[in-house]
Design an enzyme around this catalytic site. Structure first.
Site, short mmCIF file in Angstrom:
data_model
loop_
_atom_site.label_atom_id
_atom_site.label_comp_id
_atom_site.label_asym_id
_atom_site.label_seq_id
_atom_site.Cartn_x
_atom_site.Cartn_y
_atom_site.Cartn_z
N ASP A 28 0.89 -1.17 0.00
CA ASP A 28 0.00 0.00 0.00
C ASP A 28 0.92 1.21 0.00
OD1 ASP A 28 -1.57 2.16 0.62
OD2 ASP A 28 -2.63 1.19 2.28
N GLN A 47 3.06 4.39 2.73
CA GLN A 47 2.83 3.89 4.10
C GLN A 47 3.46 2.52 4.39
OE1 GLN A 47 -1.55 3.43 4.84
NE2 GLN A 47 -1.12 1.26 4.97
N TYR A 73 1.48 0.30 15.04
CA TYR A 73 0.47 0.14 14.00
C TYR A 73 0.90 0.83 12.72
CZ TYR A 73 -3.60 0.43 11.16
OH TYR A 73 -4.45 0.33 10.09
N LYS A 98 -2.97 -2.80 8.12
CA LYS A 98 -3.16 -4.25 8.06
C LYS A 98 -2.31 -4.85 6.94
CE LYS A 98 -5.58 -5.97 11.24
NZ LYS A 98 -4.99 -7.07 12.02
N TYR A 128 -5.41 -0.01 16.95
CA TYR A 128 -5.55 1.34 17.49
C TYR A 128 -6.07 1.13 18.90
CZ TYR A 128 -5.63 4.13 13.17
OH TYR A 128 -5.31 4.78 12.01
C1 F6R Z 1 -6.24 1.06 6.79
C2 F6R Z 1 -7.52 0.88 7.39
C3 F6R Z 1 -8.35 2.08 7.73
C4 F6R Z 1 -7.66 3.09 8.64
C5 F6R Z 1 -8.62 4.22 9.06
C6 F6R Z 1 -7.93 5.27 9.88
O1 F6R Z 1 -5.72 -0.16 6.34
O2 F6R Z 1 -7.90 -0.20 7.61
O3 F6R Z 1 -9.55 1.64 8.32
O4 F6R Z 1 -7.16 2.45 9.78
O5 F6R Z 1 -9.14 4.84 7.90
O6 F6R Z 1 -6.86 5.74 9.16
P1 F6R Z 1 -5.87 6.88 9.64
O7 F6R Z 1 -5.37 6.51 11.01
O8 F6R Z 1 -4.79 6.86 8.59
O9 F6R Z 1 -6.67 8.16 9.66
MG MG Z 2 -4.07 2.18 3.14
MG MG Z 3 -4.86 -2.01 2.01
#
Ligand code: F6R
Ligand code: MG
Ligand code: MG
Length: 365
Positions: free
Chosen positions: A11, A94, A228, A231, A347
């Site tokens: 990703d 990322q 973190y 995924k 998280y």
């Molecule tokens: C990413 C994922 C998303 C993010 C969520 C919060 O693989 O599963 O659900 O965890 O959109 O993203 P951030 O922390 O980047 O704002």
């Molecule tokens: Mg992503």
């Molecule tokens: Mg992904």
């Protein structure tokens, strides 16, 4: 002819949020791999996406863990990241956890599934790609394909499959591996792989021929980075027909949208929904988790395809069920088992909240 199939994915930026890949990223990857094919490093390649993950499927004769191939993938991700940064895509770069390439992309963020094999007179291959979940998501489908006679009738009635398959299982927490023979060790196998956040099926081998049948990516990004970072969004490559399960036996496990870890903030259980490649756009609550399947015939290493295997109407009911399960699970809100157990959430506010309320906890009588 000995061929290596390397599937390396990362990703490197989402469009919009974490829901999809931008076409310019795919175009850039196409450009990088076309050059490598022209220069003779690759026999063939296919660039695709699953949700926000860029997927590089490559055939060559450099063997597994080839520095040249891994560097090609890494450089392609770096070039793609430049495009992602220019477009200010979400989470640009990322999965690239290091600034410099050091010989192998393993442990650096990208997911890797590779296998070297003698190409058969006809070589059907199915490549599964997932978004919004982790590598343990393949445990149940791989078990069903290679060890469950209720899924794979070939285990019962095909003489060249009747001896069964060997599973290589990785303990990603202890960094250990074990191989177990099926059918006689299925109960031992299940005690491990039924806990998919820790034990993951890395590979499966035919006991008839000792040939590699399937390989998955087992990278646990959260463990690699110690924090973190998203995924794993794993991939899995499966050879089909002949001494291996038929294409339909390989696809059959995905008629059950089983519950996997991932979804919103990598911290929920949700149904694993089989979708066509264009439909791998996890949107609702950043999901539900998706799986796509690209089918190829190999011809002297050339990737003939892909066929978008889950575009088939026979997966409509699985999708319908997945959406119903998604509704049901969502109604649990922040409660388990929709939310993952404390130690599996990616998280958490637990340390801060526990600290803030430390003084208010009193002993029970
Ligand atoms: C990413 C994922 C998303 C993010 C969520 C919060 O693989 O599963 O659900 O965890 O959109 O993203 P951030 O922390 O980047 O704002
Ligand atoms: Mg992503
Ligand atoms: Mg992904």
């Amino acid at each position: 002819m000995k061929i290596t199939l390397s599937h390396i994915k990362a990703d490197i930026g989402g469009y919009v949020g974490h829901s999809e890949s931008h076409p310019d990223i795919l175009a850039k990857a196409e450009e990088c791999l076309a050059k490598a094919k022209k220069e003779g490093l690759l026999i063939d390649y296919h660039v695709t996406k699953c949700g926000d993950d860029l997927q590089l499927i490559m055939t060559h004769q450099q063997g597994e863990e080839s520095e040249k191939i891994h560097k090609l993938a890494w450089d392609t991700f770096i070039e793609g990241t430049k495009v992602a940064k220019k477009l200010k895509l979400y989470g640009a770069g990322q999965d690239l956890l290091s600034d410099a390439f050091s010989g192998n992309v393993k442990g650096m963020g990208p997911g890797v599934a590779e296998m070297e094999f003698e190409e058969r007179p006809s070589e059907p291959i199915l490549i599964f790609m997932a978004d919004k979940t982790s590598a343990g998501a393949w445990n149940m489908p791989l078990y069903k394909m290679f060890a469950d006679p209720f899924n794979t009738i070939g285990l019962v009635i095909a003489p060249n499959m009747h001896t069964g398959f060997t599973f290589e299982v990785h303990d990603v927490k202890e960094h250990k591996k074990i191989t177990l023979n099926c059918p006689e060790e299925i109960y031992d196998l299940l005690i491990f792989i039924g806990a998919p956040s820790r034990y993951m099926v890395k590979a499966v081998y035919s006991r008839e021929t000792n040939e590699i049948a399937a390989v998955s990516s087992t990278q646990k990004l959260s463990l690699i980075a110690g924090r973190y970072v998203g995924k794993d969004d794993p991939v899995c490559v499966v050879r089909a027909q002949g001494t291996f399960p038929a294409v339909g036996e390989v696809l059959e496990p995905f008629t059950l949208p089983h519950l996997v870890e991932g979804w919103m903030r990598g911290s929920h259980h949700g149904p694993f929904m089989p979708v066509s490649i264009p439909d791998s756009t996890p949107t609702r609550f950043d999901g539900p988790p998706r799986v796509t399947a690209a089918g190829f015939q190999l011809a002297e290493g050339k990737l003939i395809g892909p066929r978008d295997m889950f575009a088939d109407k026979s997966f409509d009911i699985a999708r319908q069920q997945a959406n119903e399960i998604a509704n049901y699970m969502r109604r649990h809100g922040p409660f388990e088992p929709h939310r993952l157990p404390l130690e599996e959430m990616e998280y958490t506010t637990m340390p801060q909240v526990a600290k803030k309320l430390e003084g208010r906890f009193v002993d029970l009588d």
